[in-house]
Design a protein around this motif. Structure first.
Motif, mmCIF file in Angstrom:
data_model
loop_
_atom_site.group_PDB
_atom_site.id
_atom_site.type_symbol
_atom_site.label_atom_id
_atom_site.label_comp_id
_atom_site.label_asym_id
_atom_site.label_seq_id
_atom_site.Cartn_x
_atom_site.Cartn_y
_atom_site.Cartn_z
ATOM 1 N N GLY A 730 2.881 -5.268 -4.936
ATOM 2 C CA GLY A 730 4.223 -5.836 -4.910
ATOM 3 C C GLY A 730 4.327 -7.209 -5.533
ATOM 4 O O GLY A 730 3.498 -7.622 -6.352
ATOM 5 N N SER A 731 5.354 -7.932 -5.114
ATOM 6 C CA SER A 731 5.742 -9.189 -5.767
ATOM 7 C C SER A 731 5.030 -10.384 -5.147
ATOM 8 O O SER A 731 5.619 -11.193 -4.437
ATOM 9 C CB SER A 731 7.258 -9.375 -5.668
ATOM 10 O OG SER A 731 7.684 -9.243 -4.317
ATOM 11 N N PHE A 732 3.751 -10.472 -5.413
ATOM 12 C CA PHE A 732 2.956 -11.597 -4.940
ATOM 13 C C PHE A 732 2.006 -12.025 -6.057
ATOM 14 O O PHE A 732 1.802 -11.306 -7.034
ATOM 15 C CB PHE A 732 2.138 -11.203 -3.696
ATOM 16 C CG PHE A 732 1.143 -10.109 -3.967
ATOM 17 C CD1 PHE A 732 -0.149 -10.389 -4.419
ATOM 18 C CD2 PHE A 732 1.492 -8.772 -3.779
ATOM 19 C CE1 PHE A 732 -1.061 -9.389 -4.679
ATOM 20 C CE2 PHE A 732 0.585 -7.760 -4.040
ATOM 21 C CZ PHE A 732 -0.694 -8.070 -4.499
ATOM 22 N N GLN A 887 9.509 12.119 -14.857
ATOM 23 C CA GLN A 887 9.343 11.593 -13.510
ATOM 24 C C GLN A 887 8.268 10.519 -13.467
ATOM 25 O O GLN A 887 8.361 9.537 -12.741
ATOM 26 C CB GLN A 887 9.014 12.723 -12.520
ATOM 27 C CG GLN A 887 10.191 13.596 -12.180
ATOM 28 C CD GLN A 887 11.385 12.787 -11.687
ATOM 29 O OE1 GLN A 887 11.294 12.011 -10.737
ATOM 30 N NE2 GLN A 887 12.522 12.963 -12.343
ATOM 31 N N LEU A 888 7.219 10.703 -14.277
ATOM 32 C CA LEU A 888 6.152 9.713 -14.327
ATOM 33 C C LEU A 888 6.676 8.384 -14.864
ATOM 34 O O LEU A 888 6.280 7.314 -14.391
ATOM 35 C CB LEU A 888 4.999 10.223 -15.192
ATOM 36 C CG LEU A 888 3.756 9.328 -15.256
ATOM 37 C CD1 LEU A 888 3.132 9.180 -13.865
ATOM 38 C CD2 LEU A 888 2.744 9.877 -16.252
ATOM 39 N N ASN A 895 6.732 0.396 -6.560
ATOM 40 C CA ASN A 895 5.633 -0.093 -5.723
ATOM 41 C C ASN A 895 5.074 1.007 -4.829
ATOM 42 O O ASN A 895 3.864 1.099 -4.621
ATOM 43 C CB ASN A 895 6.111 -1.259 -4.850
ATOM 44 C CG ASN A 895 6.357 -2.524 -5.648
ATOM 45 O OD1 ASN A 895 5.702 -2.776 -6.657
ATOM 46 N ND2 ASN A 895 7.308 -3.331 -5.205
ATOM 47 N N SER A 896 5.967 1.836 -4.277
ATOM 48 C CA SER A 896 5.517 2.886 -3.367
ATOM 49 C C SER A 896 4.605 3.880 -4.068
ATOM 50 O O SER A 896 3.629 4.369 -3.473
ATOM 51 C CB SER A 896 6.722 3.607 -2.760
ATOM 52 O OG SER A 896 7.550 4.149 -3.778
ATOM 53 N N PHE A 897 4.901 4.198 -5.324
ATOM 54 C CA PHE A 897 4.060 5.136 -6.081
ATOM 55 C C PHE A 897 2.648 4.575 -6.249
ATOM 56 O O PHE A 897 1.651 5.252 -5.989
ATOM 57 C CB PHE A 897 4.687 5.410 -7.443
ATOM 58 C CG PHE A 897 3.807 6.232 -8.361
ATOM 59 C CD1 PHE A 897 3.766 7.609 -8.236
ATOM 60 C CD2 PHE A 897 3.026 5.619 -9.334
ATOM 61 C CE1 PHE A 897 2.949 8.375 -9.072
ATOM 62 C CE2 PHE A 897 2.215 6.373 -10.168
ATOM 63 C CZ PHE A 897 2.172 7.753 -10.040
ATOM 64 N N GLN A 901 -0.887 5.999 -4.844
ATOM 65 C CA GLN A 901 -1.949 6.364 -5.776
ATOM 66 C C GLN A 901 -3.250 5.634 -5.440
ATOM 67 O O GLN A 901 -4.323 6.247 -5.395
ATOM 68 C CB GLN A 901 -1.518 6.020 -7.213
ATOM 69 C CG GLN A 901 -0.488 6.967 -7.798
ATOM 70 C CD GLN A 901 -1.069 8.330 -8.105
ATOM 71 O OE1 GLN A 901 -2.162 8.451 -8.633
ATOM 72 N NE2 GLN A 901 -0.324 9.371 -7.788
ATOM 73 N N LEU A 902 -3.161 4.334 -5.236
ATOM 74 C CA LEU A 902 -4.363 3.554 -4.973
ATOM 75 C C LEU A 902 -4.968 3.891 -3.614
ATOM 76 O O LEU A 902 -6.186 3.994 -3.469
ATOM 77 C CB LEU A 902 -4.040 2.056 -5.053
ATOM 78 C CG LEU A 902 -3.598 1.560 -6.441
ATOM 79 C CD1 LEU A 902 -3.076 0.131 -6.351
ATOM 80 C CD2 LEU A 902 -4.748 1.656 -7.438
ATOM 81 N N ASN A 903 -4.115 4.069 -2.623
ATOM 82 C CA ASN A 903 -4.608 4.411 -1.291
ATOM 83 C C ASN A 903 -5.251 5.793 -1.289
ATOM 84 O O ASN A 903 -6.296 6.015 -0.661
ATOM 85 C CB ASN A 903 -3.453 4.347 -0.289
ATOM 86 C CG ASN A 903 -3.931 4.306 1.145
ATOM 87 O OD1 ASN A 903 -4.841 3.556 1.491
ATOM 88 N ND2 ASN A 903 -3.330 5.115 2.003
ATOM 89 N N SER A 904 -4.633 6.741 -2.001
ATOM 90 C CA SER A 904 -5.192 8.089 -2.098
ATOM 91 C C SER A 904 -6.548 8.081 -2.788
ATOM 92 O O SER A 904 -7.461 8.829 -2.411
ATOM 93 C CB SER A 904 -4.220 8.999 -2.852
ATOM 94 O OG SER A 904 -4.752 10.294 -3.009
ATOM 95 N N SER A 905 -6.698 7.243 -3.804
ATOM 96 C CA SER A 905 -7.984 7.175 -4.505
ATOM 97 C C SER A 905 -9.080 6.638 -3.579
ATOM 98 O O SER A 905 -10.250 7.017 -3.706
ATOM 99 C CB SER A 905 -7.865 6.299 -5.756
ATOM 100 O OG SER A 905 -7.707 4.933 -5.418
#
Length: 953
Positions: A730-732, A887-888, A895-897, A901-905
């Motif tokens: 996100g925005s940090f 869609q991609l 941000n949610s996508f 993706q990162l959490n799933s990996s």
């Protein structure tokens, strides 16, 4: 197409013209765009609300209205809506259901897109039927939506042509009308059940015996089956005309060019020579009170509702807008009290609420609603009224109001900060309401400035006086909805009036606000350090390893101006616990998160969050545990303190535990009166041999939950931060986030565990089966078909299975709906998993008439067999490819996508950069690879068929 939703326990929506609400202190900074308005000493309450000056609004000579706005969120997209002031209320007796039927026909043949060419053409452009391309019909409107790419001039041109055809050029051929009858009848059939049967009985009371109660958009079976095509064509000619229509276009477009095209295409729309103005139907208010009880064998709860009706117009002035703010503040204030009440160990009902809301037309209501505990109808009713009476007598406190104002200010501030990231769809909804209901449509700057000035002007005296004005004994409806078996326990009107009288005489203590001066944490933790950093430049991430072993994946983005999302995960979950501990483990996270955290209980924590945007929720799933959180930049300290407290100071309060168990058991008591609940249980019982970890909870199982064991399990799951990975998107900036990571994450306790989720061996049988379940009163059937088995989890097969699900869905929709008219909706969904072992499930589901079940199942078999034998058609593959690519494009800017993706990996130990090659890998998917997947995984001997039929069959 979307249809008006059932109204059981409905009408709880906020006033549609009210400002956005949130549970989150306005920043002190002044925004340049709003200074001109804020510079005024006072906004006069009689001032007319300004219209959004950014949008181009025009009206052609023929009466056709248009709204055009340039907005680049999302980029290279445009959203078009055609709004028609045409709904079921305009139907004559022999036309009931035709407004909605006509909506269907707009997708079955237009002047420039005959038959099904419209859907096929748009699918080839990446527009998804149902989720993108869609429409709905209600009492007074029919609205068509078309979001399309705007970077393709030909597609943009044709998109406008679609809107023009929808406005007046539906072909309405007899052949297509007759084909669509079955589809609409199946939509009607699918909507039948307890909800529909009950609303048929209470709508006449709710709508005061007006025509609305006799004009539900779905219509009647007799008319849908037998109307003559010319009746539909006449309805179309009579009502689809420019003076009743508006086109709304919002997106990444050239506004001047678009306006020119609108004028060119829509100026020739004609009104019929003998046109008449729509008759305004009213809902009368006669000062009388009404009472009704409605029972149904499939209704799982007793719901009591009181409606205090009054007339209200859409706001036109700043004063009107302020009145809406007052009612919104009231809704927040009183429902925070109900939130407190329902958390007590001896809570008098399962759920309770009070709201000012809109009903229909100009009828507004003050609505009181509760869901009774079994055997506690009187107790719940009186408790509902006592809380209202408490407010009426003593009012709210200034501290309560101050917190709500802070939350509203925070919401207003957040909306303004994100104004340049606002999605086109949100603009469209405002313009729709402006055209259809004459509701105001303020620009973002004006809305922000007016709201900012008005919120501090709301006084406690005014809010406390609202009940005196609206909680009156006239125009009051009382409605009880109940299970049939509770009929003997339902009160009559005299009894309810006696309860009301008793409450009015009851001594009631003033509300005691529960606020704590304690901080969330008893003391700040000693900071740890970052011991290593690894950058993955291709996807803009950096992975930090902290001194306690915890890992953090950072991805700063600019997709939102002030949104930060966090996901923490560790392997383990309920799989590590025995069946004896399962229910304590399953509910542990919910129990803990309901109890507050750190030094604050749930009530104190709720007040602590007033004016803040920060939230975190722990979970324990079968194979993992973790925390999902969100914040803005101002709330970062708060959200990290909350995360830290869940790891180090979780709590499970006795009153919360007792309340949780009591309310859960009460909600489960009549669950099996619902046919879908019985069907779901039967499916899971057959597929998983009655394993308790796959079945729905029962009252007996809720009794197995042990408070101390649940808390102990939660502590065990969060005792070791060394095997957690925290993903933050996100925005940090890195410099901004690191101090929080070192203080609150690197300081978390560690045990050095290396856990993995346990394979419990819960599998569907090797051999497929067919099972029929008999439950329900309606003459309808539901069919669910599963292919289930072991799966070779890998990139190529995953892509092929995703494609297989889509191309099979295309074929099933085309065959079962369009060709055979046997279903309203049908589709295939394929899921697969890597852990604990590779498994897949391909599901196909639809509802239909009882006598069509076998023929439609055979049609499904045939479509599956075609793909196995010959592979998919290239045209369907092309549709899938373009849909995925389009869609991609959108997903990569969310941000949610990226968080998912990162959490799933992390969970699956996969390469997070694989998303960068997704399009390239997608091109390797072809008819042959899909055919191979179908052959391997859609095997007849691994097919499980479940059919839900009514009890009398």
């Amino acid at each position: 197409m979307r249809l008006l939703k059932p109204f059981i326990c409905a009408f709880l929506l906020p006033l549609s013209y009210s400002p956005l609400l949130a549970h989150t202190t306005a920043r002190s900074s002044m925004h340049v765009q709003a200074r001109a308005i804020l510079a005024q000493d006072t906004i006069s309450w009689s001032t007319k609300l300004p219209f959004d000056k950014q949008v181009i609004k025009g009206k052609l000579k023929n009466g056709f209205t248009y709204y055009i706005l340039k907005n680049v969120e999302p980029e290279k997209r445009v959203t078009m809506y055609l709004a028609n002031k045409v709904g079921s209320i305009l139907e004559n007796e022999n036309e009931r259901g035709l407004a909605h039927f006509l909506e269907h026909m707009q997708f079955n043949g237009l002047k420039h897109f005959p038959k099904n060419d419209l859907v096929n053409y748009l699918q080839k452009a990446g527009v998804r039927f149902g989720s993108d391309l869609n429409a709905y019909t209600s009492f007074e409107e029919t609205v068509y939506q078309l979001p399309i790419p705007s970077d393709d001039p030909e597609l943009l041109k044709n998109g406008l042509q679609v809107m023009r055809d929808w406005a007046q050029d539906a072909l309405l051929t007899t052949e297509e009308i007759d084909k669509e009858r079955g589809v609409v009848l199946e939509e009607m059939r699918g909507g039948r059940g307890a909800s529909k049967r009950m609303q048929d009985q209470y709508f006449p009371m709710l709508f005061n015996q007006s025509l609305y109660s006799n004009r539900l958009p779905i219509g009647t079976e007799d008319i849908i089956t037998n109307f003559q095509p010319n009746v539909l064509r006449d309805f179309h000619t009579r009502w689809y005309r420019p003076d009743l229509q508006a086109l709304i276009i919002v997106g990444d477009i050239d506004v001047a060019e678009m306006e020119s095209e609108v004028k060119r295409l829509f100026s020739d729309l004609k009104k019929p020579k003998d046109y008449v103005l729509p008759k305004e139907e009213e809902i009368p208010l006669n000062g009388k009170n009404q009472f009704l009880t409605v029972t149904d064998p499939e209704m799982p709860y007793v719901v009591g509702q009181l409606f205090f009706k009054y007339r209200g117009n859409v706001p036109e002035t700043v004063g009107d807008y302020r009145d809406a703010l007052l009612k919104n503040a009231f809704n927040n204030l009183i429902n925070l009290r109900f939130s407190d009440l329902t958390e007590k160990a001896d809570a008098p009902f399962i759920q309770g609420s009070v709201n000012f809301s809109s009903l229909l037309k100009d009828i507004r209501t003050l609505q009181l609603t509760y869901v009774a505990k079994p055997g506690a109808i009187e107790q719940g009713f009186k408790a509902l009224l006592i809380e209202v009476e408490r407010v009426k007598r003593d009012g709210f406190t200034q501290a309560e109001l101050d917190r709500v104002i802070k939350s509203l200010q925070k919401s207003n501030e957040t909306s303004f900060i994100e104004r340049d990231k606002r999605k086109s769809d949100r603009y469209v909804q405002g313009y729709l309401s402006n055209f259809l209901k004459q509701e105001p449509s303020l620009g973002m700057e004006e809305n922000y400035a007016i709201t900012k000035q008005l919120l501090p002007s709301l006084t406690l005296k005014e809010i406390n006086a609202l009940l005196t004005s609206y909680y009156t004994p006239q125009n009051r409806d009382i409605l009880f909805l109940s299970a049939e078996k509770e009929k003997a326990n339902l009160p009559d009107e005299g009894t309810v009036n006696k309860w009301i009288s008793e409450v009015a005489k009851t001594p009631i203590t003033a509300y005691a606000d529960q606020v704590s001066d304690l901080p969330l944490l008893a003391q700040l933790p000693a900071s740890g350090t970052v011991v290593s950093e690894t950058e993955t430049a291709s996807i803009g991430t950096k992975t930090l390893t902290l001194s306690n072993g915890a890992k953090v994946v950072l991805k700063p983005t600019k997709f939102k101006n002030d949104e930060i999302r966090i996901a923490a995960v560790s392997a383990g979950g309920t799989s590590l616990y025995s069946d004896a501990d399962y229910f304590s483990a399953k509910h542990a996270a919910s129990l803990v998160s309901s109890s507050g955290s750190g030094q604050l209980n749930s009530k104190e924590l709720l007040r602590y969050w007033a004016g803040k945007t920060a939230a975190a929720a722990p979970y324990i799933s079968e194979l993992s545990e973790g925390i999902n959180a969100r914040s803005d930049q101002e709330g970062l300290k708060d959200v990290f303190e909350l995360i830290y407290s869940y790891f180090t100071a979780p709590r499970l309060d006795q009153d919360i535990f007792e309340n949780y168990i009591s309310r859960s058991k009460a909600s489960l008591e009549n669950r099996l009166s619902n046919p879908q609940a019985v069907f779901s249980d039967a499916i899971n019982k057959s597929l998983y041999q009655g394993n308790i970890r796959r079945l729905s909870d029962t009252e007996a199982q809720m009794n197995q939950i042990q408070k101390d064991r649940s808390l102990a399990i939660f502590k065990e799951r969060f005792a070791d931060a060394s095997d957690f990975t925290f993903t933050i998107v996100g925005s940090f900036t890195e410099a901004q986030i690191k101090p929080f990571l070192t203080q609150y994450i690197a300081s978390l306790p560690t045990l050095g565990r290396k856990e993995v989720g346990k394979d419990l061996g819960i599998r569907a049988p090797k051999q497929g089966l067919t099972e029929k379940v008999y439950k329900g009163k309606e003459e309808k059937a539901n069919v669910v078909m599963y292919y289930i088995g072991d799966y070779n989890y890998n990139r190529a097969d995953n892509l092929a299975m995703d494609a297989l699900a889509s191309v099979l869905s295309y074929k099933l929709l085309e065959r079962l709906r369009e060709d055979e008219g046997g279903v309203y909706g049908v589709g295939a969904n394929i899921s697969y998993s890597k852990l604990p072992v590779g498994r897949y499930q391909a599901a196909i589901g639809f509802g239909t008439a009882i006598d069509k079940v076998e023929s439609l199942i055979n049609s499904v078999h045939e479509e599956v067999a075609k793909i196995i034998a010959h592979g998919p058609e290239q045209k369907d593959l092309d549709k899938y490819f373009i849909e995925e690519r389009r869609q991609l494009e959108l997903s990569l800017k969310e941000n949610s996508f990226w968080l998912n993706q990162l959490n799933s990996s992390v969970i699956n130990s996969e390469d997070p950069t694989a998303i960068l090659t997704y399009e390239k890998e997608l091109l390797k998917v072809d008819a042959a690879s899909i055919q191979r997947a179908a052959k391997r995984y859609l095997k007849e001997d691994q097919l499980f068929k479940f059919i839900l039929l009514p009890e009398n069959k």
